[in-house]
Write a protein that holds these residues in place. Structure first.
Motif, PDB file in Angstrom:
ATOM      1  N   GLN A 302     -36.378  34.439 -65.471  1.00 44.98           N
ATOM      2  CA  GLN A 302     -36.482  34.616 -64.017  1.00 44.98           C
ATOM      3  C   GLN A 302     -37.706  33.890 -63.470  1.00 44.98           C
ATOM      4  OE1 GLN A 302     -36.521  38.902 -63.869  1.00 44.98           O
ATOM      5  NE2 GLN A 302     -34.300  39.050 -63.592  1.00 44.98           N
ATOM      6  N   GLU A 303     -38.831  34.023 -64.159  1.00 42.74           N
ATOM      7  CA  GLU A 303     -40.065  33.400 -63.671  1.00 42.74           C
ATOM      8  C   GLU A 303     -40.001  31.880 -63.727  1.00 42.74           C
ATOM      9  OE1 GLU A 303     -43.000  35.177 -66.148  1.00 42.74           O
ATOM     10  OE2 GLU A 303     -43.107  37.043 -64.969  1.00 42.74           O
ATOM     11  N   ASN A 304     -39.250  31.333 -64.678  1.00 42.25           N
ATOM     12  CA  ASN A 304     -39.141  29.883 -64.819  1.00 42.25           C
ATOM     13  C   ASN A 304     -37.910  29.309 -64.120  1.00 42.25           C
ATOM     14  OD1 ASN A 304     -41.317  28.862 -66.938  1.00 42.25           O
ATOM     15  ND2 ASN A 304     -40.616  30.862 -67.636  1.00 42.25           N
ATOM     16  N   GLU A 305     -37.206  30.162 -63.404  1.00 42.06           N
ATOM     17  CA  GLU A 305     -36.033  29.740 -62.622  1.00 42.06           C
ATOM     18  C   GLU A 305     -35.023  28.985 -63.481  1.00 42.06           C
ATOM     19  OE1 GLU A 305     -37.428  27.621 -59.229  1.00 42.06           O
ATOM     20  OE2 GLU A 305     -38.363  29.373 -58.312  1.00 42.06           O
ATOM     21  N   CYS A 306     -34.700  29.547 -64.635  1.00 41.40           N
ATOM     22  CA  CYS A 306     -33.722  28.933 -65.529  1.00 41.40           C
ATOM     23  C   CYS A 306     -32.299  29.227 -65.047  1.00 41.40           C
ATOM     24  CB  CYS A 306     -33.905  29.464 -66.949  1.00 41.40           C
ATOM     25  SG  CYS A 306     -35.470  28.972 -67.693  1.00 41.40           S
ATOM     26  N   ASP A 307     -31.363  28.516 -65.645  1.00 40.39           N
ATOM     27  CA  ASP A 307     -29.951  28.742 -65.327  1.00 40.39           C
ATOM     28  C   ASP A 307     -29.377  29.903 -66.131  1.00 40.39           C
ATOM     29  OD1 ASP A 307     -29.534  26.601 -63.435  1.00 40.39           O
ATOM     30  OD2 ASP A 307     -29.724  25.226 -65.125  1.00 40.39           O
ATOM     31  N   VAL A 308     -29.787  30.004 -67.399  1.00 39.77           N
ATOM     32  CA  VAL A 308     -29.169  31.004 -68.271  1.00 39.77           C
ATOM     33  C   VAL A 308     -30.145  31.409 -69.374  1.00 39.77           C
ATOM     34  CG1 VAL A 308     -28.109  29.163 -69.662  1.00 39.77           C
ATOM     35  CG2 VAL A 308     -27.181  31.478 -69.766  1.00 39.77           C
ATOM     36  N   VAL A 309     -30.081  32.689 -69.751  1.00 39.37           N
ATOM     37  CA  VAL A 309     -30.856  33.229 -70.870  1.00 39.37           C
ATOM     38  C   VAL A 309     -29.867  33.659 -71.945  1.00 39.37           C
ATOM     39  CG1 VAL A 309     -32.501  34.982 -71.631  1.00 39.37           C
ATOM     40  CG2 VAL A 309     -32.657  34.051 -69.311  1.00 39.37           C
ATOM     41  N   LEU A 310     -30.011  33.099 -73.160  1.00 37.49           N
ATOM     42  CA  LEU A 310     -29.157  33.461 -74.292  1.00 37.49           C
ATOM     43  C   LEU A 310     -29.930  34.391 -75.219  1.00 37.49           C
ATOM     44  CD1 LEU A 310     -27.584  29.981 -75.236  1.00 37.49           C
ATOM     45  CD2 LEU A 310     -26.688  31.729 -73.670  1.00 37.49           C
TER      46      LEU A 310
END
Length: 422
Positions: A302-310
């Motif tokens: 969330q803090e790094n504004e990623c697309d997806v967390v696996l």
């Protein structure tokens, strides 16, 4: 008499002159003789101070913190020190080597791999998929187009489908539909029967099921994908391969090493991520709380504004109630930070009915949204695709067809049925 004194005077003068010449000669020789030192002395060329080094714990790379200098000369043996002759140039002065700045460039980081797009993988891997339980294709066609389909022949067809782990319900439906078609049309030629079998199998595989992976941002947060499964199914490897699939689609990915019970799991996952430039959130403490690691990974995403967390989880035996409860707890902890968009269950396609039991138990502990079938190659019983979808009511979304890093592909029902019947 006068003549005698005259001779004596000449001799005396000659003697005086000889003595004075001898004294002058001795003095001149003494001035030219070398001076001998009172005692022998020696000197030693000072050595260059050794370099200081330190190690960075995170990378393990040695970093040179001192200025580079030329190597120090070897220590000379002791020598006598004498004055240089007056007619020779003085000995050169020993000068310490000056500090030199190291101009050697730092080593370049290893080039990141660029995985191939997943869109073309099924074409390249179809040959492997066609080896998946050939009895389900060629064996059935041989029996159905043999010309004589009595009760015994139909029992053989049923046995073949059941041995392929198609399941009782799916087998019954396929056989009943084929019986009706043959009775109505009366055709048993291989081309016609092959078309009917293709239609029946495709209907069981479910071509209309949504097989997309939830791997895009949802509003202002990343998608969260939880990957679960038992020991030995290739779960951590699947997470690493899935990261490659998403990187090939230009997704910004973060990995969470929530398998804290297997010592090498976090290292293995981190290696997979590093090959394609994907960071891994992990704990350095063995046996750390897996729910806390998963929570931190989602927070980092969330803090790094990623697309997806696996999120990789510990492999659990489906008959261990305590471990399944812990998996349910992890799900609750993650959802305090973010909703879970996808729960992928990794199954070994070679496990047959045991894999079906795993699917049922995991479905009770977490809301499974999709299945990843690994080892779907020449040794697998391809009918498990149909069976697991029937039992869980969720689609097979990905299939593993080999040991290569890019051998994970989106499941294509049409390509699957075509390959099985080839």
């Amino acid at each position: 008499m006068d003549q005698l004194w005259e001779i004596l005077g000449v001799v005396a003068v000659a003697l005086v002159a000889a003595v004075m010449g001898l004294v002058a000669f001795v003095r001149d020789r003494s001035r030219k003789a070398p001076k001998v030192p009172a005692r022998e002395e020696s000197v030693e060329i000072p050595r260059t101070p050794p370099k200081k080094t330190q190690y960075t714990p995170s990378s393990g790379v040695r970093i040179d913190t001192s200025k580079s200098a030329a190597p120090a000369p070897a220590k000379p043996a002791q020598t006598d020190v004498v004055d240089a002759p007056r007619d020779e140039a003085p000995a050169p002065e020993v000068v310490e080597p000056a500090d030199v700045v190291d101009e050697t460039p730092a080593p370049e980081p290893a080039a990141l791999e660029r995985p191939e797009s997943a869109r073309g993988r099924m074409v390249r891997l179809r040959e492997r998929l066609s080896r998946s339980n050939t009895a389900l294709g060629k064996g059935l066609l041989a029996m159905l187009s043999g010309g004589s389909l009595d009760d015994e022949a139909w029992e053989d067809v049923e046995d073949t489908l059941l041995q392929a782990d198609l399941g009782v319900e799916a087998t019954t439906q396929i056989v009943d539909n084929l019986k009706r078609r043959i009775a109505v049309h009366g055709a048993t030629d291989e081309e016609t029967v092959s078309g009917w079998l293709h239609e029946e199998l495709l209907a069981q595989v479910g071509p209309d099921m949504d097989r997309r992976i939830a791997a895009s941002r949802v509003g202002d947060r990343p998608a969260v994908v939880l990957v679960v499964g038992v020991n030995g199914t290739g779960k951590t490897t699947t997470v690493g391969k899935l990261a490659r699939v998403l990187v090939a689609e230009d997704k910004d990915v973060i990995l969470g090493a929530a398998d804290t019970f297997r010592a090498a799991a976090a290292d293995q996952l981190e290696t997979w991520g590093a090959r394609v430039g994907v960071p891994t959130v992990r704990s350095e403490k063995e046996g750390a709380d897996p729910a806390a690691v998963a929570f931190d990974a989602v927070k980092a995403g969330q803090e790094n504004e990623c697309d997806v967390v696996l999120l990789d989880t510990a492999g659990r035996l489906h008959n261990k109630v305590g471990l399944m409860d812990e998996l349910a707890k992890m799900k609750r902890v993650i959802e305090k930070r973010s909703p879970i968009d996808e729960v992928l269950l990794v199954l070994d396609a070679t496990t047959g009915q045991n894999g079906m039991r795993q699917a049922e138990v995991f479905g009770q502990a977490v809301d499974v949204t999709g299945v990843v079938l690994t080892k779907l190659d020449g040794t697998a019983k391809g009918g498990i695709v149909v069976n697991v979808q029937r039992e869980l009511g969720v689609p097979v979304k990905l299939v593993g067809l080999g040991e290569g890093p890019d051998d994970l592909a989106p499941f294509d029902p049409e390509a699957y049925v075509n390959a099985v019947l080839d």
